[in-house]
Design a protein around this motif. Structure first.
Motif, PDB file in Angstrom:
ATOM      1  N   VAL A 512       0.840  -1.202   0.000  1.00 51.74           N
ATOM      2  CA  VAL A 512       0.000   0.000   0.000  1.00 51.74           C
ATOM      3  C   VAL A 512       0.874   1.251   0.000  1.00 51.74           C
ATOM      4  CG1 VAL A 512      -1.705   1.320   1.307  1.00 51.74           C
ATOM      5  CG2 VAL A 512      -1.938  -1.163   1.128  1.00 51.74           C
ATOM      6  N   LEU A 513       1.880   1.267   0.866  1.00 56.45           N
ATOM      7  CA  LEU A 513       2.777   2.432   0.933  1.00 56.45           C
ATOM      8  C   LEU A 513       3.532   2.616  -0.376  1.00 56.45           C
ATOM      9  CD1 LEU A 513       4.212   1.916   4.533  1.00 56.45           C
ATOM     10  CD2 LEU A 513       2.717   3.783   3.803  1.00 56.45           C
ATOM     11  N   ALA A 514       4.046   1.504  -0.941  1.00 53.88           N
ATOM     12  CA  ALA A 514       4.821   1.600  -2.177  1.00 53.88           C
ATOM     13  C   ALA A 514       3.970   2.081  -3.342  1.00 53.88           C
ATOM     14  CB  ALA A 514       5.440   0.244  -2.506  1.00 53.88           C
ATOM     15  N   SER A 515       2.695   1.694  -3.374  1.00 53.28           N
ATOM     16  CA  SER A 515       1.813   2.111  -4.467  1.00 53.28           C
ATOM     17  C   SER A 515       1.517   3.611  -4.415  1.00 53.28           C
ATOM     18  CB  SER A 515       0.504   1.322  -4.431  1.00 53.28           C
ATOM     19  OG  SER A 515      -0.269   1.642  -3.291  1.00 53.28           O
ATOM     20  N   MET A 516       1.843   4.245  -3.283  1.00 51.81           N
ATOM     21  CA  MET A 516       1.653   5.688  -3.151  1.00 51.81           C
ATOM     22  C   MET A 516       2.874   6.474  -3.637  1.00 51.81           C
ATOM     23  SD  MET A 516      -0.100   5.557   0.633  1.00 51.81           S
ATOM     24  CE  MET A 516      -0.178   7.348   0.815  1.00 51.81           C
ATOM     25  N   TRP A 517       3.888   5.764  -4.133  1.00 52.83           N
ATOM     26  CA  TRP A 517       5.123   6.390  -4.584  1.00 52.83           C
ATOM     27  C   TRP A 517       4.854   7.532  -5.563  1.00 52.83           C
ATOM     28  CZ3 TRP A 517      10.372   6.029  -3.715  1.00 52.83           C
ATOM     29  CH2 TRP A 517      11.229   6.506  -4.703  1.00 52.83           C
ATOM     30  N   TYR A 518       3.947   7.278  -6.504  1.00 58.11           N
ATOM     31  CA  TYR A 518       3.719   8.254  -7.565  1.00 58.11           C
ATOM     32  C   TYR A 518       2.899   9.454  -7.110  1.00 58.11           C
ATOM     33  CZ  TYR A 518       5.663   4.657 -10.526  1.00 58.11           C
ATOM     34  OH  TYR A 518       6.515   3.726 -11.070  1.00 58.11           O
ATOM     35  N   SER A 519       2.353   9.403  -5.907  1.00 56.21           N
ATOM     36  CA  SER A 519       1.605  10.561  -5.394  1.00 56.21           C
ATOM     37  C   SER A 519       2.523  11.573  -4.715  1.00 56.21           C
ATOM     38  CB  SER A 519       0.529  10.092  -4.405  1.00 56.21           C
ATOM     39  OG  SER A 519       1.104   9.511  -3.256  1.00 56.21           O
ATOM     40  N   TYR A 520       3.810  11.217  -4.561  1.00 55.47           N
ATOM     41  CA  TYR A 520       4.780  12.136  -3.943  1.00 55.47           C
ATOM     42  C   TYR A 520       5.644  12.755  -5.036  1.00 55.47           C
ATOM     43  CZ  TYR A 520       3.707   9.989   0.591  1.00 55.47           C
ATOM     44  OH  TYR A 520       3.079   9.546   1.728  1.00 55.47           O
ATOM     45  N   GLU A 521       5.508  14.054  -5.264  1.00 57.66           N
ATOM     46  CA  GLU A 521       6.410  14.723  -6.210  1.00 57.66           C
ATOM     47  C   GLU A 521       7.811  14.788  -5.618  1.00 57.66           C
ATOM     48  OE1 GLU A 521       5.350  18.353  -8.033  1.00 57.66           O
ATOM     49  OE2 GLU A 521       3.271  17.745  -8.369  1.00 57.66           O
ATOM     50  N   ASP A 522       7.905  15.113  -4.343  1.00 50.73           N
ATOM     51  CA  ASP A 522       9.187  15.121  -3.646  1.00 50.73           C
ATOM     52  C   ASP A 522       9.363  13.753  -2.983  1.00 50.73           C
ATOM     53  OD1 ASP A 522      11.439  15.465  -2.097  1.00 50.73           O
ATOM     54  OD2 ASP A 522      10.809  17.381  -1.235  1.00 50.73           O
ATOM     55  N   LYS A 523      10.236  12.941  -3.546  1.00 47.38           N
ATOM     56  CA  LYS A 523      10.391  11.572  -3.053  1.00 47.38           C
ATOM     57  C   LYS A 523      10.942  11.518  -1.629  1.00 47.38           C
ATOM     58  CE  LYS A 523       8.879  10.105  -6.899  1.00 47.38           C
ATOM     59  NZ  LYS A 523       7.444   9.804  -6.975  1.00 47.38           N
ATOM     60  N   ALA A 524      11.559  12.605  -1.174  1.00 47.51           N
ATOM     61  CA  ALA A 524      12.032  12.629   0.211  1.00 47.51           C
ATOM     62  C   ALA A 524      10.863  12.461   1.173  1.00 47.51           C
ATOM     63  CB  ALA A 524      12.776  13.936   0.494  1.00 47.51           C
ATOM     64  N   ASN A 525       9.704  13.016   0.815  1.00 44.86           N
ATOM     65  CA  ASN A 525       8.532  12.906   1.688  1.00 44.86           C
ATOM     66  C   ASN A 525       8.072  11.450   1.830  1.00 44.86           C
ATOM     67  OD1 ASN A 525       8.459  15.659   2.155  1.00 44.86           O
ATOM     68  ND2 ASN A 525       7.085  16.065   0.428  1.00 44.86           N
ATOM     69  N   PHE A 526       8.254  10.668   0.777  1.00 45.82           N
ATOM     70  CA  PHE A 526       7.916   9.247   0.852  1.00 45.82           C
ATOM     71  C   PHE A 526       8.717   8.580   1.965  1.00 45.82           C
ATOM     72  CE2 PHE A 526       8.813   4.837  -0.258  1.00 45.82           C
ATOM     73  CZ  PHE A 526       7.551   4.329  -0.532  1.00 45.82           C
ATOM     74  N   PHE A 527      10.004   8.857   2.011  1.00 47.97           N
ATOM     75  CA  PHE A 527      10.857   8.239   3.030  1.00 47.97           C
ATOM     76  C   PHE A 527      10.667   8.878   4.407  1.00 47.97           C
ATOM     77  CE2 PHE A 527      13.092   7.294  -1.005  1.00 47.97           C
ATOM     78  CZ  PHE A 527      13.051   5.916  -0.926  1.00 47.97           C
ATOM     79  N   TRP A 528      10.282  10.162   4.440  1.00 45.44           N
ATOM     80  CA  TRP A 528       9.963  10.777   5.730  1.00 45.44           C
ATOM     81  C   TRP A 528       8.752  10.095   6.365  1.00 45.44           C
ATOM     82  CZ3 TRP A 528      13.050  13.289   8.652  1.00 45.44           C
ATOM     83  CH2 TRP A 528      13.988  14.188   8.154  1.00 45.44           C
ATOM     84  N   VAL A 529       7.768   9.734   5.556  1.00 44.24           N
ATOM     85  CA  VAL A 529       6.597   9.022   6.079  1.00 44.24           C
ATOM     86  C   VAL A 529       7.013   7.680   6.684  1.00 44.24           C
ATOM     87  CG1 VAL A 529       4.453   7.839   5.413  1.00 44.24           C
ATOM     88  CG2 VAL A 529       4.908  10.145   4.575  1.00 44.24           C
ATOM     89  N   ASN A 530       7.875   6.950   5.990  1.00 44.90           N
ATOM     90  CA  ASN A 530       8.378   5.674   6.521  1.00 44.90           C
ATOM     91  C   ASN A 530       9.112   5.876   7.839  1.00 44.90           C
ATOM     92  OD1 ASN A 530       7.344   4.154   4.410  1.00 44.90           O
ATOM     93  ND2 ASN A 530       9.234   4.228   3.214  1.00 44.90           N
ATOM     94  N   PHE A 531       9.921   6.923   7.892  1.00 48.71           N
ATOM     95  CA  PHE A 531      10.641   7.233   9.132  1.00 48.71           C
ATOM     96  C   PHE A 531       9.661   7.496  10.269  1.00 48.71           C
ATOM     97  CE2 PHE A 531      12.255  10.601  11.971  1.00 48.71           C
ATOM     98  CZ  PHE A 531      13.352   9.939  12.523  1.00 48.71           C
ATOM     99  N   GLY A 532       8.619   8.255   9.985  1.00 47.39           N
ATOM    100  CA  GLY A 532       7.631   8.567  11.017  1.00 47.39           C
ATOM    101  C   GLY A 532       6.915   7.338  11.534  1.00 47.39           C
TER     102      GLY A 532
END
Length: 558
Positions: A512-532
């Protein structure tokens, strides 16, 4: 009932450990081989042998598949505990998985493809909790008992040797023979594992101890009627309800199907006697925080594979180009125009009527190379460029496991000698925090590449895998050890199934998280969510750590 375990006054580990080690190594060889190329196969266009799926659909299918492979141990563990015994369950599971791997390689038609995946899912349900329980049973008597954590670490290293070598075999097989033979190789690995298991039977059979039924035990008929059937019905409801609650029909179906199983474990706790209630409660708490780890960790087959494929410089050093080409371990691409899929700005293949749109142009790999490399390519567009296969990066994590396991085990043994070894729950919470730090490494990788403008060094991905591997070694084998230590003896495999249930839910969340990859223009935010997510899990673990350690002390284990 099997005979009593034979012990030695001087041995540190039982003689059955090497056989279980190599059995699991070959089983995991097959499983991780298919995971390493699964998404790449699904998104590969049909005219080059793939299935031609959208990236988002591939992520969803991948997440569902790995989730179900860890959901079926719930029922498989129960049947092993009460009906089959662990040895028979391992044989049944191994044969089903081998057939499934070979089926994926033989059949590209979707009904047979999904049926083959179903065989793998069912087989893993029998195999996975049973071999882990057998290992724990080998350590039930002195002088082995004190080395149970180390035994599970060694066993875990066997898993990762299989996961390390499989991707090199996968790269060779798909480069030389294609996708089908690569998948069938996984089935061969599983059969080798069963042969080794058979050879070691005289050292293993004594651990095949089925616990006698006691008053108040949950019956098989109860599980089937009150859990399994409701789970199927709930899953169907989740699939057919209009719209998507959790993002896709498969995700809705999975979440709905999990609800009766989760209710079963909660009810198991509520109905437990006073002696069993605390350890079962402690295990359920660990299961809850562990699923966050798996939600991030299992993105290695989706988001991190995508990062390796499109954002990482995979150029092979000149000195190894020809040897690796001869071994079919590198892809060869050149800069000249040819018919290639059309990709959007986020490297997702465009589709029309379910088919990949094609155009004449450069291979997608060259889209974000740096200026110096682009100039060299333009100067000699016919020159072949040798690139490491994307799936080879799936071997980085198991490589780190093999390298770091002796160091982690040695570190905790040193602390034990000084009387300062953390408890098993403490190791798990530490593992969650260390894993969170790996997400920050990927944030750095995004910034280093200008959010995908240029490819970054592979060392970013290697470093991120190294950090999360330390967290993994503190958490995953410790989780298995904790189940073996705290579970009431008559339901050990059932609680192993609970551990894998938490892994299953985490695996589905990873898709589910990986499928949201394309909704993040700034890919850093994708990894910030994982960190959180991992930081929240760490804080939850800290909040219950005192109570968990108290339960461990009451049980007389560390």
């Amino acid at each position: 009932m099997a005979e009593t375990l034979t012990t030695s006054k001087t041995a540190k580990h039982p003689k059955g450990l090497p056989y279980l080690f190599f059995t699991e190594m070959w089983e995991r060889f097959g499983y991780y081989l298919i995971l390493g190329i699964f998404v790449l196969y699904m998104i590969d266009p049909k005219d080059t042998g793939g299935l031609g799926f959208l990236d988002k659909s591939a992520d969803d299918i991948f997440g569902t598949f790995i989730a179900l492979t860890y959901l079926t141990p719930f029922l498989g563990g129960f049947l092993a505990d009460r009906v089959l015994g662990y040895v028979k369950a391992i044989y049944i599971g191994g044969v089903l998985m081998a057939a499934g791997y070979i089926g994926v390689g033989l059949f590209q038609q979707l009904p047979m493809f999904y049926a083959s995946l179903g065989l793998i899912i069912l087989g893993n349900g029998f195999f996975k909790p049973s071999i882990s329980t057998l290992l724990g049973n080998l350590y039930t008597e002195e002088p082995y008992r004190a080395n149970k954590d180390a035994g599970y670490n060694i066993f875990y290293m066997g898993i990762n040797i299989g996961a390390l070598i499989c991707n090199f075999v996968a790269a060779y097989m798909r480069n030389k023979y294609g996708w089908g033979p690569a998948f069938m190789t996984a089935g061969v690995g599983m059969l080798i594992g069963l042969v080794i298991f058979t050879l070691g039977m005289k050292h293993i059979r004594s651990a095949n101890v089925m616990k006698p039924a006691q008053e108040g035990d949950t019956k098989l008929s109860t599980v089937l009627v009150k859990v399994f059937v409701p789970a199927i019905i709930a899953g169907i409801i989740g699939w057919v309800i209009p719209g998507n609650i959790f993002g896709s029909d498969s995700t809705d179906a999975f979440i709905f199907a999990c609800l009766p199983v989760i209710f079963f474990y909660v009810n198991l706790y509520l109905r437990a006697n006073a002696e069993d209630k605390k350890p079962i409660g402690a295990l359920l708490a660990i299961f809850a925080v562990s699923l966050m780890f798996w939600a991030v960790f299992k993105q290695n087959g989706t988001a991190l594979t995508r990062w390796a494929n499109y954002y990482t410089d995979r150029t092979a050093p000149a000195v190894v180009e020809k040897p690796l080409e001869a071994l079919y371990l590198v892809e060869s691409k050149n800069y000249k125009d040819k018919e290639v899929p059309v990709y959007d700005e986020q490297f997702q293949a465009k589709k029309e009527n379910g088919e990949t749109v094609k155009e004449t142009g450069k291979d997608i790999y060259f889209r974000n190379v740096n200026a110096e490399e682009r100039a060299a390519l333009e100067a000699n567009p016919e020159k072949p460029n040798y690139l490491f296969n994307t799936e080879l990066f799936q071997s980085v994590n198991p490589f780190w496991v093999i390298v770091l396991t002796p160091l982690v085990v040695g570190f905790f043994m040193m602390l034990r000698r000084r009387g300062k070894e953390p408890t098993t729950p403490s190791k798990i919470v530490l593992g969650l925090f260390i894993s969170a730090l790996s997400c920050l490494v990927m944030v750095g990788a995004v910034y280093a590449g200008g959010n995908g403008e240029i490819k970054v060094s592979s060392w970013w991905l290697i470093a991120a895998y190294g950090v999360i591997t330390v967290g993994e070694l503190c958490l995953s084998p410790m989780g298995l050890s904790l189940v073996s230590k705290l579970s009431p003896p008559r339901i050990t495999a059932l609680m192993m199934g609970g551990f894998f249930l938490s892994t299953s839910i985490g695996n589905k969340l990873s898709g589910v998280l990986a499928s949201m990859w394309y909704s993040y223009e700034d890919k850093a935010n994708f990894f910030w969510v994982n960190f959180g997510l991992l930081l929240i899990a760490t804080l939850l673990g800290l909040s219950i750590l005192k109570q968990l350690n108290k339960v461990m002390k009451e049980k007389g284990v560390n």
